[in-house]
Structures are given as structure tokens and as C-alpha cells.
Design an enzyme around this catalytic site. Structure first.
Site, PDB file in Angstrom:
ATOM      1  N   HIS A  80       5.506  -9.827   3.812  1.00 58.14           N
ATOM      2  CA  HIS A  80       5.900  -8.420   3.738  1.00 58.14           C
ATOM      3  C   HIS A  80       7.230  -8.226   3.015  1.00 58.14           C
ATOM      4  O   HIS A  80       7.589  -7.103   2.655  1.00 58.14           O
ATOM      5  CB  HIS A  80       5.980  -7.819   5.146  1.00 58.14           C
ATOM      6  N   ASP A  92       3.773  -5.099  -0.290  1.00 59.21           N
ATOM      7  CA  ASP A  92       3.657  -3.911   0.563  1.00 59.21           C
ATOM      8  C   ASP A  92       2.266  -3.842   1.178  1.00 59.21           C
ATOM      9  O   ASP A  92       1.279  -4.325   0.599  1.00 59.21           O
ATOM     10  CB  ASP A  92       3.921  -2.642  -0.246  1.00 59.21           C
TER      11      ASP A  92
END
Length: 421
Positions: free
Chosen positions: A393, A397
């Protein structure tokens, strides 16, 4: 007579130390040129250390599980002539040449008295001398080392008493000649078996711990209807299997990843979190997670973007065989840009695969199951499969990850689109 000292070699790529995984000789053994003396483990692969001379082993420089610096004394061999050192004999100093990884060593619980019926049902321990080296392949020895099994206690059922993988599994299932057995499965057990985490198992543990500590993992699961894809696979195998080889689903999934990555280059990337630099790569080098006797390995299908369906299948099969037989080279186990992992028929419904750092994505394949689905108001039986994939992450995204997997889904559900340019 002289002494020939063999030092831990420089294996390359800036490696300063390696782990001594296993000895194939002991003090007093006579060795010949090119005979394998020891196995050492780098970050990527197992490496054999051969003897450059004929002679007699007079000292060993470390114990399995120890991490040794490149250039430290590995083994000393007595040879005819002057040898390569003036000091005779040369005895390695483990405290200086290596630092222990762990104090735990394999132990076997004391044997307790058992009823005669129980003794007959269980595999009796083998009466071998501590110095005796039983017959076993290198792969079996690695398996035993990782499991903490003393081979001299295992009954071999192969030719000339050779110990097989099945013998190790049988030994592990019953435990060291004590406790419950098939004759009395409810007997109390008091045996203990300590397994040192060394070799490939230690490398796997370190990499998994490092990956979960450093990366911000998140997983995304999507259901895919692979009915049409499997029909295509069966058709191609019937038509071309005899001449081009059989296809599994993996080369189709690799092809889908390659095509989808054209629109999501941020996912085919490596992240150097120390330098804070993301490197996006045009080449798609797909790591294919493979289970071997010494643990999980990830051989790499290089330039998957330039391979045909059968070319990909052939390379996956070749690399998997090399990994399972311990013959995969360091180059074949490094350099991946994204990883594909599958447990095949054991793939479960959902999984949460751990990233193969410094990559930022891993695609996990779950098993195919037939389920009733509603299509245009009708209940029909379809072949369904989940993709359970994880992403970093810090780099990827959530929207990009979901769209990437949806793109793979679309390609697999309409397999003709895999080959449209």
C-alpha cells in the site's frame, strides 16, 4: 604431508557471509577432487562446495546452522606435498570464523518401555553408530536437516537400505519410538522434538518476517468464472498436447498478468524503501512460487512478455523441476518483478499471500470449484476460482489494485482477448 585449507568462497553479488547448511564429510574421511564437501546457503540458493584436492579431512570450520564470513576457514584437508599453508595442521576457530545462529540442536526424547504390540506396530529405531553415514540422497539429507531428524535413527526402505522421503515422513508421523502408535492411538505421549530453524527454512522465515514488517500489506480477492478458459485449455491440449506439451492454467494467468500490466505499470515495480525509490520495469519477470523439499522457492520466468503460451508453460515446468531437485541457479531464483503463487488443488477459497520484497504485488491462485451461478435469470453450473492477491500500500493504491485484478478477470473470462493485439 601438508595441509590444504579451503576458505569460504566469494559467491558474488556483494555477499559477505553465508550459512553453512550441511556437511557431506566428517573428520577422518578420505576425499577426492570435485567431491562435494558441504552445502552453503546464500540469500537466494543452495551452493555446493567441492574439494579441489585429494586428501583426508582433518578439521571442519563450523557446524550446520552457523553463518560464516566469506574468507573464513571452511575445512582443512591433509594432502600429499606441501599444501597451501605452512601451519600444519590448521584448525579452524569457529568463534572467530562464524557466529552461531541458534543454540537449539535436534534432540530425541528418551525411549520409554512399551508393550510388545506397540513396539511391533511402530518403526523400530535403527542401531547405527553415531559416526555411520546412512545411504540417502542430498535432497533427503536436506529434508532431514530442516526437520531436525537424525538420519542414523531412521529405517531406510529403499535399495540397500537407502532412506527415502517416505521414510522421513513415516518417522515424523510416529515420533521417536515412544508414545502413541497405530496399535494404541490413545496412549499418552511424552516425546519432544526440537527442530532448529536453519538453512532454507531460516531464509524463508527471515524473508517473510522482513516482508510483513516493512511493507504495508493489503489483500484483494476477486471471483473469476474460468469455465470458458478451462474449455479452451482442454481443447488446446487435445489438439496440440502431444506435440507442444500439456497446458495448465498457470501460463494463461501469466499471460493475463502480462497483458494487464500494460495498463498498470505501477504494479510491475520494485520499491527500494531505504532509498525511497520506485523502479517501474518494462520487462515482466514473473516469479512462480514453488514448493521444494527444502522449502518455498521462487524461480523466475524471465521476459514473460515475450513468451508464447507454450513457451511460458515449458519454462514454468523447467524451473519448477530445477527448484524441486535443488538444481536451480542463483540467477534463476532472483530478479522477479511480480510473483504468482498457487497451491493448486489445495488452494482453498481465500488466502493472503505475503509479498516477495522488493516487489509490490503478488497474485495468488485458489482452487477451482463448480458452483451454481445465476446467469441471465438461469441457474447454471460454472467453474469458479478466486484470485487472492496482495499489494504494498506504500506504492499501490487500492483502486489501482482492484482495477488490475478486474482487468485480469476480464481477460480470463473472455480468453480470446488474451491473444488480441
Amino acid at each position: 604431508m601438508g595441509t590444504h585449507v579451503i576458505k569460504m568462497p566469494d559467491i558474488g553479488e556483494g555477499i559477505a557471509e553465508v550459512e553453512l547448511s550441511q556437511w557431506h564429510v566428517k573428520v577422518g574421511d578420505l576425499v577426492v577432487e570435485d567431491q562435494v564437501l558441504a552445502d552453503v546457503m546464500t540469500d537466494k540458493a543452495m551452493v555446493d562446495i567441492p574439494s579441489p584436492v585429494h586428501g583426508k579431512v582433518i578439521s571442519l570450520g563450523g557446524e550446520p546452522g552457523e553463518v560464516m564470513a566469506v574468507g573464513s576457514i571452511l575445512i582443512s584437508i591433509e594432502v600429499d606435498g606441501a599444501g597451501n599453508t605452512k601451519d600444519m595442521p590448521v584448525v579452524a576457530e569457529p568463534a572467530k570464523a562464524a557466529r552461531p545462529v541458534a543454540e537449539t540442536k535436534p534432540v530425541t526424547a528418551p525411549v520409554e518401555s512399551k508393550p510388545a504390540a506397540v513396539v511391533e506396530a511402530a518403526q523400530a529405531p535403527v542401531a547405527r553408530e553415531a559416526s555411520e553415514r546412512p545411504l540417502a540422497s542430498p535432497a533427503v539429507r536436506k529434508h532431514a536437516l530442516d526437520a531436525g531428524i537424525q538420519l542414523r535413527l531412521v529405517q531406510g526402505t529403499g535399495p540397500a537400505g537407502r532412506i527415502l522421503h517416505e521414510d522421513l515422513e513415516a518417522y515424523l508421523r510416529q515420533g521417536p519410538a515412544t508414545g502413541a502408535s497405530a496399535a494404541n492411538p490413545y496412549a499418552e505421549r511424552t516425546d519432544e522434538h526440537q527442530i532448529p530453524v536453519i538453512g532454507m527454512r531460516r531464509k524463508i522465515a527471515q524473508r517473510m518476517q522482513d516482508a510483513t514488517r516493512r511493507a504495508a500489506h493489503f489483500s484483494y480477492v476477486e471471483e473469476i468464472d474460468v469455465t470458458a478458459l478451462d474449455e479452451l485449455r482442454v481443447h488446446l491440449n487435445e489438439k496440440h498436447g502431444a506435440t507442444r506439451g500439456k497446458l495448465t492454467l498457470l501460463p494463461f494467468i501469466v499471460r493475463a498478468m502480462v497483458v494487464a500490466l500494460r495498463d498498470f505499470p505501477q504494479i510491475n515495480a520494485r520499491y527500494d524503501d531505504e532509498a525511497q525509490v520506485i523502479t517501474r520495469l518494462g520487462a515482466v519477470h514473473v516469479g512462480v512460487a514453488t514448493q521444494s523439499d527444502v522449502g518455498l522457492m521462487v524461480p523466475v520466468v524471465r521476459h514473460a512478455e515475450a513468451r508464447s503460451l507454450w513457451g511460458t508453460a515449458e519454462e514454468i515446468a523447467r524451473l519448477a523441476n530445477a527448484a524441486r531437485t535443488g538444481k536451480a541457479s542463483r540467477e534463476e531464483l532472483s530478479g522477479s518483478t511480480i510473483t504468482l503463487t498457487s497451491l493448486g488443488a489445495l488452494g482453498g477459497i481465500v488466502s493472503t499471500p505475503v509479498l516477495n520484497l522488493p516487489e509490490v504485488a503478488i497474485v495468488g491462485v485458489n482452487r477451482i470449484v463448480e458452483r451454481p451461478m445465476v446467469i441471465k435469470g438461469q441457474i447454471v453450473v460454472r467453474k469458479m476460482m478466486n484470485l487472492s492477491s496482495s499489494f504494498d500500500h506504500r506504492v499501490v493504491d487500492g483502486m489501482d489494485a482492484a482495477q488490475f485484478i478486474q482487468a485480469i478477470r476480464g481477460l480470463l473470462e473472455q480468453p480470446a482477448s488474451l491473444f488480441l493485439e
